[in-house]
Design a protein around this motif. Structure first.
Motif, PDB file in Angstrom:
ATOM      1  N   VAL A  33       0.562  -1.331  -0.120  1.00 27.01           N
ATOM      2  CA  VAL A  33      -0.048  -0.089   0.109  1.00 27.01           C
ATOM      3  C   VAL A  33       0.768   1.175  -0.128  1.00 27.01           C
ATOM      4  CG1 VAL A  33      -1.527   1.231   1.401  1.00 27.01           C
ATOM      5  CG2 VAL A  33      -1.688  -1.389   1.195  1.00 27.01           C
ATOM      6  N   GLY A  34       0.519   2.047  -1.160  1.00 27.19           N
ATOM      7  CA  GLY A  34       1.509   3.271  -0.855  1.00 27.19           C
ATOM      8  C   GLY A  34       1.200   4.173  -0.095  1.00 27.19           C
ATOM      9  N   THR A  35       2.318   4.987   0.377  1.00 28.67           N
ATOM     10  CA  THR A  35       2.223   6.016   1.309  1.00 28.67           C
ATOM     11  C   THR A  35       1.112   7.044   0.892  1.00 28.67           C
ATOM     12  OG1 THR A  35       4.384   5.429   2.009  1.00 28.67           O
ATOM     13  CG2 THR A  35       3.435   7.726   2.934  1.00 28.67           C
ATOM     14  N   GLY A  36       1.254   7.453  -0.280  1.00 30.00           N
ATOM     15  CA  GLY A  36       0.463   8.348  -1.050  1.00 30.00           C
ATOM     16  C   GLY A  36      -1.051   8.163  -0.967  1.00 30.00           C
ATOM     17  N   SER A  37      -1.444   6.944  -1.127  1.00 30.98           N
ATOM     18  CA  SER A  37      -2.913   6.384  -0.933  1.00 30.98           C
ATOM     19  C   SER A  37      -3.108   6.372   0.523  1.00 30.98           C
ATOM     20  CB  SER A  37      -3.154   4.987  -1.614  1.00 30.98           C
ATOM     21  OG  SER A  37      -2.540   4.154  -0.696  1.00 30.98           O
ATOM     22  N   LEU A  38      -2.429   6.093   1.608  1.00 26.26           N
ATOM     23  CA  LEU A  38      -2.797   6.384   3.089  1.00 26.26           C
ATOM     24  C   LEU A  38      -2.854   7.779   3.364  1.00 26.26           C
ATOM     25  CD1 LEU A  38      -0.533   3.608   4.534  1.00 26.26           C
ATOM     26  CD2 LEU A  38      -3.200   3.520   4.213  1.00 26.26           C
ATOM     27  N   ILE A  39      -2.118   8.604   2.665  1.00 24.05           N
ATOM     28  CA  ILE A  39      -2.227   9.921   3.015  1.00 24.05           C
ATOM     29  C   ILE A  39      -3.597  10.544   2.608  1.00 24.05           C
ATOM     30  CG2 ILE A  39      -1.356  12.305   2.609  1.00 24.05           C
ATOM     31  CD1 ILE A  39       1.537  10.982   2.888  1.00 24.05           C
ATOM     32  N   GLU A  40      -3.917  10.281   1.289  1.00 21.71           N
ATOM     33  CA  GLU A  40      -4.770  10.650   0.801  1.00 21.71           C
ATOM     34  C   GLU A  40      -6.323  10.224   1.594  1.00 21.71           C
ATOM     35  OE1 GLU A  40      -5.324   9.554  -3.292  1.00 21.71           O
ATOM     36  OE2 GLU A  40      -3.442  10.376  -3.888  1.00 21.71           O
ATOM     37  N   GLN A  41      -6.353   9.024   2.023  1.00 21.24           N
ATOM     38  CA  GLN A  41      -7.441   8.533   2.790  1.00 21.24           C
ATOM     39  C   GLN A  41      -7.399   9.176   4.053  1.00 21.24           C
ATOM     40  OE1 GLN A  41      -6.880   4.509   3.222  1.00 21.24           O
ATOM     41  NE2 GLN A  41      -7.276   3.950   1.236  1.00 21.24           N
ATOM     42  N   GLU A  42      -6.573   9.625   4.857  1.00 24.58           N
ATOM     43  CA  GLU A  42      -6.380  10.304   5.903  1.00 24.58           C
ATOM     44  C   GLU A  42      -6.840  11.700   5.804  1.00 24.58           C
ATOM     45  OE1 GLU A  42      -5.955   9.326   9.051  1.00 24.58           O
ATOM     46  OE2 GLU A  42      -6.162   7.232   8.278  1.00 24.58           O
ATOM     47  N   GLN A  43      -6.501  12.109   4.757  1.00 28.20           N
ATOM     48  CA  GLN A  43      -6.663  13.696   4.530  1.00 28.20           C
ATOM     49  C   GLN A  43      -8.375  13.638   4.095  1.00 28.20           C
ATOM     50  OE1 GLN A  43      -4.619  15.258   1.370  1.00 28.20           O
ATOM     51  NE2 GLN A  43      -5.531  17.535   1.643  1.00 28.20           N
ATOM     52  N   ALA A  44      -8.793  12.705   3.262  1.00 25.16           N
ATOM     53  CA  ALA A  44     -10.317  12.748   2.823  1.00 25.16           C
ATOM     54  C   ALA A  44     -11.144  12.579   4.322  1.00 25.16           C
ATOM     55  CB  ALA A  44     -10.642  11.613   2.186  1.00 25.16           C
ATOM     56  N   GLN A  45     -10.551  11.800   5.125  1.00 23.23           N
ATOM     57  CA  GLN A  45     -11.369  11.675   6.485  1.00 23.23           C
ATOM     58  C   GLN A  45     -11.364  12.987   7.286  1.00 23.23           C
ATOM     59  OE1 GLN A  45     -13.240   9.313   7.232  1.00 23.23           O
ATOM     60  NE2 GLN A  45     -13.945   9.987   9.503  1.00 23.23           N
ATOM     61  N   ALA A  46     -10.177  13.660   7.258  1.00 25.14           N
ATOM     62  CA  ALA A  46      -9.915  14.870   8.161  1.00 25.14           C
ATOM     63  C   ALA A  46     -10.956  15.863   7.494  1.00 25.14           C
ATOM     64  CB  ALA A  46      -8.557  15.395   7.982  1.00 25.14           C
ATOM     65  N   GLU A  47     -11.090  16.076   6.381  1.00 26.50           N
ATOM     66  CA  GLU A  47     -11.818  16.883   5.594  1.00 26.50           C
ATOM     67  C   GLU A  47     -13.361  16.491   5.985  1.00 26.50           C
ATOM     68  OE1 GLU A  47     -10.652  16.729   1.592  1.00 26.50           O
ATOM     69  OE2 GLU A  47      -9.018  18.169   1.732  1.00 26.50           O
ATOM     70  N   ARG A  48     -13.574  15.357   5.806  1.00 27.69           N
ATOM     71  CA  ARG A  48     -14.955  15.061   6.048  1.00 27.69           C
ATOM     72  C   ARG A  48     -15.309  15.595   7.725  1.00 27.69           C
ATOM     73  NH1 ARG A  48     -17.731  12.029   2.857  1.00 27.69           N
ATOM     74  NH2 ARG A  48     -16.036  11.179   1.779  1.00 27.69           N
ATOM     75  N   GLU A  49     -14.458  15.035   8.502  1.00 24.01           N
ATOM     76  CA  GLU A  49     -14.646  15.601   9.871  1.00 24.01           C
ATOM     77  C   GLU A  49     -14.868  17.104  10.129  1.00 24.01           C
ATOM     78  OE1 GLU A  49     -11.485  13.577  12.040  1.00 24.01           O
ATOM     79  OE2 GLU A  49     -12.438  11.394  11.704  1.00 24.01           O
ATOM     80  N   GLN A  50     -14.046  17.820   9.437  1.00 25.42           N
ATOM     81  CA  GLN A  50     -14.177  19.244   9.405  1.00 25.42           C
ATOM     82  C   GLN A  50     -15.500  19.584   9.081  1.00 25.42           C
ATOM     83  OE1 GLN A  50     -11.138  21.083   6.958  1.00 25.42           O
ATOM     84  NE2 GLN A  50     -11.811  23.262   7.569  1.00 25.42           N
ATOM     85  N   LEU A  51     -15.980  19.175   8.059  1.00 27.41           N
ATOM     86  CA  LEU A  51     -17.507  19.495   7.840  1.00 27.41           C
ATOM     87  C   LEU A  51     -18.571  19.103   8.535  1.00 27.41           C
ATOM     88  CD1 LEU A  51     -17.657  18.710   3.730  1.00 27.41           C
ATOM     89  CD2 LEU A  51     -17.847  20.731   5.129  1.00 27.41           C
ATOM     90  N   LEU A  52     -17.905  18.020   9.326  1.00 26.74           N
ATOM     91  CA  LEU A  52     -19.262  17.599  10.130  1.00 26.74           C
ATOM     92  C   LEU A  52     -18.875  18.424  11.700  1.00 26.74           C
ATOM     93  CD1 LEU A  52     -18.939  13.736  10.073  1.00 26.74           C
ATOM     94  CD2 LEU A  52     -20.772  15.274   9.535  1.00 26.74           C
ATOM     95  N   ALA A  53     -17.881  18.874  11.908  1.00 27.64           N
ATOM     96  CA  ALA A  53     -17.611  19.832  12.917  1.00 27.64           C
ATOM     97  C   ALA A  53     -18.170  21.039  12.929  1.00 27.64           C
ATOM     98  CB  ALA A  53     -16.109  19.872  13.184  1.00 27.64           C
ATOM     99  N   MET A  54     -18.442  21.523  11.372  1.00 30.77           N
ATOM    100  CA  MET A  54     -19.009  22.797  11.212  1.00 30.77           C
ATOM    101  C   MET A  54     -20.783  22.754  11.301  1.00 30.77           C
ATOM    102  SD  MET A  54     -19.039  24.982   7.622  1.00 30.77           S
ATOM    103  CE  MET A  54     -17.634  26.119   8.229  1.00 30.77           C
ATOM    104  N   LEU A  55     -21.236  21.586  11.201  1.00 39.36           N
ATOM    105  CA  LEU A  55     -22.630  21.425  11.489  1.00 39.36           C
ATOM    106  C   LEU A  55     -22.874  21.683  13.055  1.00 39.36           C
ATOM    107  CD1 LEU A  55     -23.395  18.313   9.377  1.00 39.36           C
ATOM    108  CD2 LEU A  55     -24.118  20.639   8.760  1.00 39.36           C
ATOM    109  N   GLU A  56     -21.907  21.801  13.722  1.00 39.84           N
ATOM    110  CA  GLU A  56     -22.078  21.576  15.138  1.00 39.84           C
ATOM    111  C   GLU A  56     -22.295  23.257  15.720  1.00 39.84           C
ATOM    112  OE1 GLU A  56     -19.178  19.503  17.203  1.00 39.84           O
ATOM    113  OE2 GLU A  56     -19.888  17.564  16.332  1.00 39.84           O
TER     114      GLU A  56
END
Length: 131
Positions: A33-56
């Protein structure tokens, strides 16, 4: 009694055959598993959590309620968004001046909700009819 003995042996052989067949499963495949794909997955999860935090935020919740959308519905929609859509929304939020972000996000979310209603994915707004 003899029939019972035969039945036990047949069932025993059947179980053994099933267990032997279960071990001959599809071949396993391992890859790096490439490091780039792991970073992309983590970044996508962080961006999604940022949007969910805005809903609060209270102002965002008020605007959503004014549009007839609950916080839970918005959270489900964000969870269903693709990583590209989440990234685009976060980029748009970063471009907006401070304080103006909530209204822009709400308008964008409203448009996403209307589009998903029109496509028939969800049914939040009664005035949107899917084909």
């Amino acid at each position: 009694m003899k029939a019972r003995m035969i039945l036990k042996r047949v069932l025993g052989l059947l179980c053994a055959a099933l267990l032997a067949g279960a071990t001959v499963a599809a071949p396993l495949q391992a890859s790096m598993v490439g490091t780039g794909s792991l970073i992309e997955q983590e970044q996508a999860q962080a961006e999604r959590e940022q949007l969910l935090a805005m809903l609060e935020r209270e102002d965002v919740q008020r605007q959503l309620q004014a549009m007839g959308v609950t916080e839970a519905d918005a959270a489900v929609r964000i969870a269903r968004m693709t990583d590209a859509e989440v990234r685009m929304l976060n980029e748009r939020l970063a471009e907006l001046p401070a304080g103006a972000g909530a209204l822009g996000v709400l308008v964008f979310l409203f448009l996403v909700f209307v589009i998903t209603d029109a496509l028939g994915v969800t049914d939040i707004f009664p005035f949107v009819h899917s084909r």
